[in-house]
Structures are given as structure tokens and as C-alpha cells.
Design a protein around this motif. Structure first.
Motif, PDB file in Angstrom:
ATOM      1  N   THR A  55       0.833  -1.209   0.000  1.00 60.39           N
ATOM      2  CA  THR A  55       0.000   0.000   0.000  1.00 60.39           C
ATOM      3  C   THR A  55       0.868   1.260   0.000  1.00 60.39           C
ATOM      4  O   THR A  55       0.587   2.224  -0.721  1.00 60.39           O
ATOM      5  CB  THR A  55      -0.942  -0.012   1.217  1.00 60.39           C
ATOM      6  OG1 THR A  55      -1.798  -1.146   1.117  1.00 60.39           O
ATOM      7  CG2 THR A  55      -1.790   1.251   1.281  1.00 60.39           C
ATOM      8  N   GLN A 103       0.844   4.229  -2.749  1.00 65.11           N
ATOM      9  CA  GLN A 103       0.602   5.632  -2.397  1.00 65.11           C
ATOM     10  C   GLN A 103       1.697   6.540  -2.947  1.00 65.11           C
ATOM     11  O   GLN A 103       1.422   7.679  -3.362  1.00 65.11           O
ATOM     12  CB  GLN A 103       0.509   5.777  -0.869  1.00 65.11           C
ATOM     13  CG  GLN A 103      -0.800   5.214  -0.312  1.00 65.11           C
ATOM     14  CD  GLN A 103      -0.808   5.073   1.194  1.00 65.11           C
ATOM     15  OE1 GLN A 103       0.226   5.248   1.863  1.00 65.11           O
ATOM     16  NE2 GLN A 103      -1.951   4.724   1.745  1.00 65.11           N
ATOM     17  N   LEU A 111       0.123  10.230  -3.649  1.00 63.13           N
ATOM     18  CA  LEU A 111      -0.665  10.529  -2.459  1.00 63.13           C
ATOM     19  C   LEU A 111       0.254  10.819  -1.279  1.00 63.13           C
ATOM     20  O   LEU A 111      -0.142  11.457  -0.310  1.00 63.13           O
ATOM     21  CB  LEU A 111      -1.571   9.339  -2.100  1.00 63.13           C
ATOM     22  CG  LEU A 111      -2.753   9.073  -3.028  1.00 63.13           C
ATOM     23  CD1 LEU A 111      -3.431   7.755  -2.666  1.00 63.13           C
ATOM     24  CD2 LEU A 111      -3.758  10.206  -2.973  1.00 63.13           C
ATOM     25  N   ASP A 112       1.482  10.326  -1.378  1.00 58.42           N
ATOM     26  CA  ASP A 112       2.427  10.439  -0.277  1.00 58.42           C
ATOM     27  C   ASP A 112       3.797  10.783  -0.870  1.00 58.42           C
ATOM     28  O   ASP A 112       4.002  10.699  -2.092  1.00 58.42           O
ATOM     29  CB  ASP A 112       2.468   9.090   0.478  1.00 58.42           C
ATOM     30  CG  ASP A 112       3.119   9.218   1.839  1.00 58.42           C
ATOM     31  OD1 ASP A 112       3.365  10.360   2.277  1.00 58.42           O
ATOM     32  OD2 ASP A 112       3.389   8.166   2.454  1.00 58.42           O
ATOM     33  N   PHE A 140      -9.937   1.723  -4.506  1.00 57.72           N
ATOM     34  CA  PHE A 140      -9.556   1.364  -3.140  1.00 57.72           C
ATOM     35  C   PHE A 140     -10.254   0.093  -2.681  1.00 57.72           C
ATOM     36  O   PHE A 140     -11.222  -0.364  -3.285  1.00 57.72           O
ATOM     37  CB  PHE A 140      -9.898   2.521  -2.187  1.00 57.72           C
ATOM     38  CG  PHE A 140      -9.142   3.782  -2.504  1.00 57.72           C
ATOM     39  CD1 PHE A 140      -7.826   3.943  -2.107  1.00 57.72           C
ATOM     40  CD2 PHE A 140      -9.748   4.814  -3.221  1.00 57.72           C
ATOM     41  CE1 PHE A 140      -7.124   5.113  -2.417  1.00 57.72           C
ATOM     42  CE2 PHE A 140      -9.063   5.975  -3.521  1.00 57.72           C
ATOM     43  CZ  PHE A 140      -7.744   6.125  -3.124  1.00 57.72           C
ATOM     44  N   GLN A 141      -9.719  -0.428  -1.575  1.00 57.43           N
ATOM     45  CA  GLN A 141     -10.278  -1.660  -1.012  1.00 57.43           C
ATOM     46  C   GLN A 141     -11.726  -1.443  -0.570  1.00 57.43           C
ATOM     47  O   GLN A 141     -12.607  -2.241  -0.877  1.00 57.43           O
ATOM     48  CB  GLN A 141      -9.409  -2.087   0.175  1.00 57.43           C
ATOM     49  CG  GLN A 141      -9.867  -3.327   0.883  1.00 57.43           C
ATOM     50  CD  GLN A 141      -8.958  -3.650   2.068  1.00 57.43           C
ATOM     51  OE1 GLN A 141      -7.814  -3.223   2.117  1.00 57.43           O
ATOM     52  NE2 GLN A 141      -9.464  -4.413   2.999  1.00 57.43           N
TER      53      GLN A 141
END
Lengths: 405, 222
Positions: free
Chosen positions: B47, B51, B56-57, B91-92
Motif C-alpha cells: 500500500t 501511495q 498521495l504520499d 480502493f479496497q
């Protein structure tokens, strides 16, 4: 933009009860302010109209040396042949009525009791005296040739325990500095609906007042009422001449102007306090909304929605809350104001020296006041969204995406 | 042609005084049109890597490139701009906006990319057909099954014609049939449109769909 508002609308609809109560808080605040605003405006408006009607008129002509505060009776301070001067002014098309009045100070004595009074010599038949003839509560009205009768304010009569037909002694300061005393019969009692005025005013026919005050054929002022209040300054300019001073109603009611300015300033402070309280309700609603929707904010952020747009989403919500709350508040406030505008609120003798306040206050609501208040409430509600919107915009996408898990 | 590349990336999370190294220096490249699975046990860094690939990160060390551009040190808004239209996410959890219909959810990234109303309508209808949700267009997420929601999420990820779609455990919350349906759709769209898919999973039934498998263990490529 439309999508933004569509989302905001639906987000508000998720928790309808919370949204409703947030709007209601704003609505109550706005309604209170609409009413307060119209109450103050009505009070000020009525006070001015009462002052014009009962005392100042729209304009007054006085001699250049007349000092109102001293209620001067010196011949050089008085207007000679006042009827002729009044007739000349009354001939102007913008003038509704022009009438001479003589002011003197005196004391009314009844048995063991007495009271200081303002003695006003009036033309009983003049249209400017209508508030007194129309306000008779007992007895009969004056006639111009009455030599032994007077009219007394009902409040003063109540205070002295007098009624129509009773006899009193009236002591009056005269033009040569002496005090003259004569018995009078109370022909009738009047009420102008303004206790502050009624408790210290006595009317005599002008000719009798001139006689007892030794003013000969003179008057303190020529009181002028206009057909159109807006003509006041123009006529004041037209009447100017060296021998006279022309006073407008604004100049003669300075306390009222100051009081109105003070009241308006206080209203703005009151606006900020009430709207500040309602803003905290909106902040609370939106902060809760941010926390409930943390993951959604993360999803939107993951799709590439910038912080500014996320903020805009919350501003859209607060603007919808504002529109709803303000609409409800203006409607409620206007309804209450309309009721009080029709029926008034009884306040009795409010007793503010220098300002005429009637027994009843009638609200006066203007579109301008509503618009000003609505804009102010809207802006403050929008500002209340700044903090929650910033909280939402500053959420890190990764943390926000996990926030709802 | 390379869509994304990471060079010696590390990611350290600090919680209190405890530091956890999620990624310990990973280098890899994803080419256009790939259908790649990131596999590994929980805590292996799947994950975290997704990301970073998805902007996102930000990495603690090393560099991340998306379409040739170093995105490692972009600020928040620059990363949002990079994601918008370039990277799609699945997403999950069924990450739809609950107040919007399936149609509106799919339309959202197109609105953010300032597509015209006609373009939006055509694209959304095309995607609804592609994920077999045409009859669910005006249903909200709470009126749809988990499988339908995840298919809508796939359609939304693909809406703005992204260079890459990153899916984190896309079938983890679905039963076998729905999971397979979602994977079938992703496979078909990869083949039909050539869009790159990278998905994290530890489900062997899902791994079999991948044409390339990258295995992570303890924050490094095994």
C-alpha cells in the motif's frame, strides 16, 4: 460550481435535523436583529415626528437674539406682530401651516401641591394645534378668546390630582422680570401620548398668554409645518434674513440625532454579538461534517481536487445554510415587525429627558435595513466556514483515506 | 514506454518515538499497458508503494517519477494536479461519494478536469456500459451491491483517461464471484484501452490475472 452546490445541498441533507437546527439558530438571530432594528428605527422615527408635531415643527422663525434655553420674554427677543409674520410665511406654497407661539415658564399651584410648568400660548384654531385638540381626554378645548381657562396635560393633572373644571393658580414669569399670578379654570385635559410632554405643559390662548406674560403683541417663535419634510432646508434658506434666526428640526433636536447615531452604532455591536453566537453554531455543524466526511475528502483529494476547491465545498454548504437561515429569519422578523408596526408595544412613560417617546413604540422596517442585515449575516456565516474548510483542505490524502475506516 | 519509476525509495513512518521503515530502498519501473500485481504479506509495503506511485504520499528518500517527471518533492497542490487526469485509484473500501449517484461519481473526475458537458455525458455512458452498470446509473452507493460499487469505482478511475490506475486490494471486500467480475473488467479494459494497471493483493485468485508480479517482503522487492 453547480456540481459544488449540488454536493453541498446533498451533504446538508444527510443530517437534516442538524441542518435544520443550524438554520434555525441563524434564523432566530436574524429575526431578533430584524425586530431590534425596526424597533430602534421606529422609536427614532416616532420620536422625531412627535418632536416636530408637538414642539419644534419643521422650522421655527425666531428673532436673532432669542435664546430658547432661557425662555426669554424680553421684548427685543420676541417677534413683533407675529400673526402678520406667520401669515406671510403661510402664503408660501410649500407651507402647510405657520403659527405663532409664546413660551413662558411658570408654576401651577393647586391647594398644597404645585409643579413647574411650561406655559405655551397657542392659536387654538391653528392646524398646528390639532394634536392637542384631537388629544382631549376630558373637558372642552380652548377658544381663542378664552380669558380664564387653560388646558393641562393629563399626566400633570394626575400628578396634581386635578381634573377638568378644577381651579388652579398659575404663576408666570413676565417680560419685565416679575411674576404674575392669576386663577384659571382647567377647561380640559389633553394627552399627546407622550407622558414626558404632557406632565409639564399648559396651554393658554395666545392672546391670554401674551397678556399674562406682558409680551404685548409678540411671540417667541413662528412654528412652521411643511407639506413635504424634504423642503425644510430649502425653505430655511429662503426665509433667511438678518433679523431672524431660522432653525430646522434637525438643529432643534440635536439629542435625537446623537441618540440615533448612538443607537445605530450599538445596533452594529449587537449585530456582531448575535451573529457571532449563531456563527459558532454553524462552525460546529461544519466541523462535525468535516470529521464525518474525512474519507470522502480523501477520495476527492485522491482524484486531484485541490485544497481550494475542497474549501469551496464547505463555503458552498455554509452559504446554503446562510440563505436558508437568513430567509427564515427575515420572514419571521418581518412578521413580528409587521405586527408591532400595526399594534405597537406599550412602554408607558419611558422618561428620557429631551426626547419625545410615545406610550407605544411602533416598529419601522425598511428594505435597506433588511438588505444590510442579510448581507452582514451572509458574510459572517461564510466567514464561519473558514476554520472547518481549512481543516478539510489541510487533511493529508493518505490520512484522510484512512480516516473513515 | 515508462509510465512510472521509483529509484531507491524509502519511506519511514514515525509514530511517537517509534520509527517504522515501510519501504527500505525499492527501485522498479512500470511500463505502459502493464497489468501488474504487487504481492506480499501484510506489512510488506504494498500500500505504501502504491501511495508513492499515486502521488498521495512523499518518499522519505529516493525518487518517484511519473511520466518522466520527478514528483518526489512536489507540494500538496502540485501533487493534486499530477493525480488529476493522470492517475486513477480503486480502493479496497468502495470509495464512492455516498451523496452522488453512480453516474455523478464517474463524472466527478471529468468535472475536475474541466471536460465539456457533452464529453462528460458520452464518457460516463461509455464507462457505465463497459462496467455493466448502465441500469444503475442513477442509483446511489447505498442502493448498489458491493460489486456494483467497486465496478463504479473502476469506471471512475478510468474516466479521465489516466496513464495508470492503481488499485489497492480491489477485491478484498468482495465475494468470489464479484471479485472475479471486477478483475475480468479490469483485465478487459487493460487489453481494450491499453491503460496501465497496478494492483496490490495477496489473494492468489487475483494474482493469476497479472501478467507481471512484483513481490514485496519487509519493504524491499523480494
Amino acid at each position: 460550481m453547480i456540481q459544488l452546490y449540488k454536493m453541498a445541498w446533498r451533504d446538508l441533507g444527510r443530517n437534516r435535523r442538524r441542518t435544520f437546527f443550524s438554520m434555525l439558530a441563524l434564523a432566530f438571530g436574524v429575526a431578533l436583529l430584524v425586530f431590534m432594528d425596526s424597533f430602534i428605527a421606529g422609536e427614532m422615527r416616532d420620536a422625531l415626528q412627535l418632536a416636530i408635531k408637538l414642539q419644534s415643527g419643521h422650522l421655527q422663525v425666531r428673532t436673532a437674539t432669542y435664546n430658547e434655553d432661557k425662555t426669554s420674554l424680553k421684548w427685543e427677543d420676541l417677534i413683533e406682530n407675529p400673526d402678520a409674520v406667520a401669515a406671510r410665511i403661510a402664503a408660501r406654497p410649500e407651507v402647510q401651516v405657520a403659527t405663532p407661539r409664546l413660551y413662558a415658564t411658570g408654576i401651577v399651584v393647586a391647594g398644597d401641591t404645585s409643579a413647574g410648568v411650561r406655559v405655551v400660548g397657542i392659536d387654538p384654531d391653528s392646524a398646528a394645534s390639532a394634536p392637542f385638540s384631537e388629544g382631549m381626554t376630558s373637558g372642552s378645548y380652548l377658544t381663542a378668546d378664552d380669558r380664564g381657562g387653560l388646558l393641562m396635560g393629563r399626566t400633570l393633572a394626575d400628578k396634581l390630582k386635578l381634573s377638568s373644571g378644577d381651579k388652579v393658580n398659575l404663576l408666570v414669569n413676565t417680560s419685565n422680570g416679575d411674576v404674575d399670578q392669576q386663577p384659571f379654570v382647567i377647561r380640559g385635559l389633553f394627552s399627546t401620548g407622550t407622558p414626558g410632554y404632557d406632565q409639564n405643559t399648559i396651554f393658554l390662548p395666545l392672546s391670554k398668554a401674551q397678556a399674562i406674560a406682558r409680551a404685548d403683541n409678540r411671540a417667541s417663535i413662528i412654528l412652521i409645518l411643511l407639506k413635504d419634510q424634504d423642503q425644510t432646508d430649502a425653505l430655511a434658506a429662503a426665509l433667511q434674513e438678518p433679523a431672524y434666526q431660522i432653525k430646522t428640526y434637525n438643529q432643534m433636536n440635536p439629542l435625537l440625532n446623537e441618540f440615533e447615531q448612538y443607537a445605530n452604532a450599538m445596533m452594529y455591536v449587537f449585530y456582531l454579538i448575535v451573529l457571532g453566537i449563531t456563527a459558532t453554531v454553524i462552525v460546529n455543524t461544519l466541523v462535525m461534517s468535516v470529521f464525518e466526511r474525512t474519507r470522502e475528502i480523501g477520495i476527492l483529494s485522491a482524484m486531484g481536487m485541490r485544497g481550494g476547491r475542497i474549501m469551496a465545498m464547505f463555503f458552498a454548504e455554509s452559504s446554503l445554510l446562510a440563505v436558508g437561515g437568513i430567509t427564515m429569519g427575515v420572514a419571521l422578523g418581518s412578521l413580528i415587525s409587521a405586527f408591532v408596526q400595526r399594534y405597537g408595544i406599550f412602554i408607558g412613560d419611558f422618561g428620557v429627558t429631551g426626547i419625545f417617546i410615545g406610550e407605544r413604540i411602533y416598529t419601522y422596517l425598511t428594505l435597506k435595513d433588511i438588505i444590510t442585515l442579510a448581507i452582514m449575516a451572509f458574510v459572517i456565516t461564510l466567514l464561519s466556514a473558514i476554520y472547518p474548510a481549512m481543516v478539510a483542505a489541510r487533511l493529508e490524502p493518505v490520512e484522510a483515506l484512512h480516516g473513515g475506516k | 514506454m515508462e509510465v512510472t519509476r521509483v529509484e531507491n525509495v524509502t519511506r519511514v513512518f514515525t509514530i511517537g518515538k517509534v520509527e517504522t521503515q515501510a519501504l527500505r530502498g525499492i527501485s522498479l519501473s512500470i511500463e505502459e499497458g502493464e497489468f501488474t500485481a504487487l504481492v506480499g504479506p501484510s506489512g510488506s509495503g504494498k500500500t505504501t508503494l502504491l501511495q508513492l506511485l499515486g502521488c498521495l504520499d512523499q518518499p522519505t528518500g529516493g525518487q518517484v517519477f511519473v511520466k518522466g517527471q520527478d514528483v518526489s518533492r512536489l507540494n500538496r497542490n502540485q501533487r493534486a494536479d499530477m493525480r488529476r487526469g493522470t492517475i486513477g485509484f480503486v480502493f479496497q473500501f468502495f470509495a464512492l461519494i455516498p451523496t452522488l449517484t453512480a453516474y455523478e461519481n464517474i463524472e466527478m473526475p471529468l468535472l475536475l478536469n474541466k471536460h465539456t458537458p457533452t464529453e462528460r455525458r458520452d464518457r460516463v455512458m461509455q464507462l457505465l456500459e463497459a462496467v455493466d452498470l448502465a441500469d444503475r446509473a442513477h442509483h446511489r452507493p447505498d442502493q448498489m451491491s458491493g460489486g456494483e460499487q467497486q465496478r463504479a469505482a473502476v469506471a471512475r478511475a478510468l474516466a479521465p483517461h489516466p496513464a495508470i490506475v492503481l488499485a489497492d486490494e480491489p477485491t478484498a471486500n468482495l465475494d468470489t464471484a464479484n471479485g472475479e467480475q471486477v478483475m475480468d473488467i479490469m483485465t478487459r479494459l487493460n487489453q481494450e484501452t491499453g491503460v496501465t494497471f497496478v494492483f496490490a493483493t495477496h489473494d492468489p485468485r487475483v494474482i493469476k490475472y497479472a501478467r507481471r508480479v512484483i513481490t514485496l517482503r519487509d519493504g524491499i522487492v523480494a
